[in-house]
Design a protein around this motif. Sequence first.
Motif: not given
Length: 385
Positions: A354-361
């Motif tokens: 999902h496009w969330t603040d954790t997406l990069a990790t």
Amino acid sequence: MSTRPPTHGSTRLSALAASVALFTALAVPAASADTPASPGSPPAPTVNLATNPGFEVPAPNLADWGSIPGWSCTGGPAEAAVTTTAPHSGASALTVTPADADSTGECTQTVSVQPDTTYTASAWVRGNFVYLGATGTGRDVAPDWTESTQGGWQRLTTRFITGPNAHSIRLYVHGWYQQGPFSVDDVRVDGPAPAPAAAAGSVPTTDKVVFFTVDDGWQRTPEAERFIADHRLPITAFPLPMPAAADPAFFQRVTAVPGSSIQDHSVSHSDLSKLPADQQQVEICDARDALTRIFGTAPVVFRPPFFTWNADTLQAAANCGIRTVLTADADFSGGASNIWHPGPLQPGDVVLMHWTDTLATDLQRALAAADAAGLKPTGLADYLH
């Protein structure tokens, strides 16, 4: 259908008369031109394929303000509105009041059809110089029109056979310049429906590939965008129309890697299995139309919110031009590493994020899992279609 040309003196009405003469010269296919069914096969059932045909379906949550579910009107809410005053049937109808002398108040929708097949489009209208027609059929189609309905309701009908490469048509209704408001109700596009969309949770392939899919779109971080660019990751994005419209450039950038695409995830992220078929069709078709307007390409894959769907979803998706209703068989969202089958990732697995603040990790962890399994992320639509 009126065949008497207008007698008004304006140049636009003269143009109208010329266009009517042209349209009248185009022959609507006769009944004998129907494409016969295969020997021994029963005829396909005739259904109404129009979306929100009676203007009774409520606008989904998160829909554009003032939108008419299932319809795109050139003048927007300044011209087109659902009204409850004297509909032809039911509780409501569409009323269009052209805002200025340069508007015909056109409203359209895209309808999925089968090639080489007969369809009949019809609508009840009220007003002066109202038109009903279809384009994109693959053959010339004469619209039906009326000079005046004399204050009552009149049915317009046009019949056509689609061309060999036609899979969708553009249905339209409109008035004419400086002829005042008009109303529309009980629209129909009668004919056989497309075959239901296929349901899938993975892609059948022995190629050493895996598919990264990312849903919703509310939290868009530069870290995720940078990771996708640095690793040249093909991403299949399933944004809702509202966040997609809020930041289209972001979604264009994160799907710039070859093989990436932007697909359909509904308008309001509702549990479609709890909605009737007509509301499901609005959710899927309106999201398709919004994403097509924003990005220029129509989606062909639908991701049902919450992975919940039923037989109505598969047919509604097909009616919106969708070929596959896709879930997933792994979830790497929000720090998770869930694979819903024994062992590591396998060829053809579809990974949910999902496009969330954790997406990069999340992407980093999913890529590591793919590498460990000897798999390479690749473009989903290229494999499905």
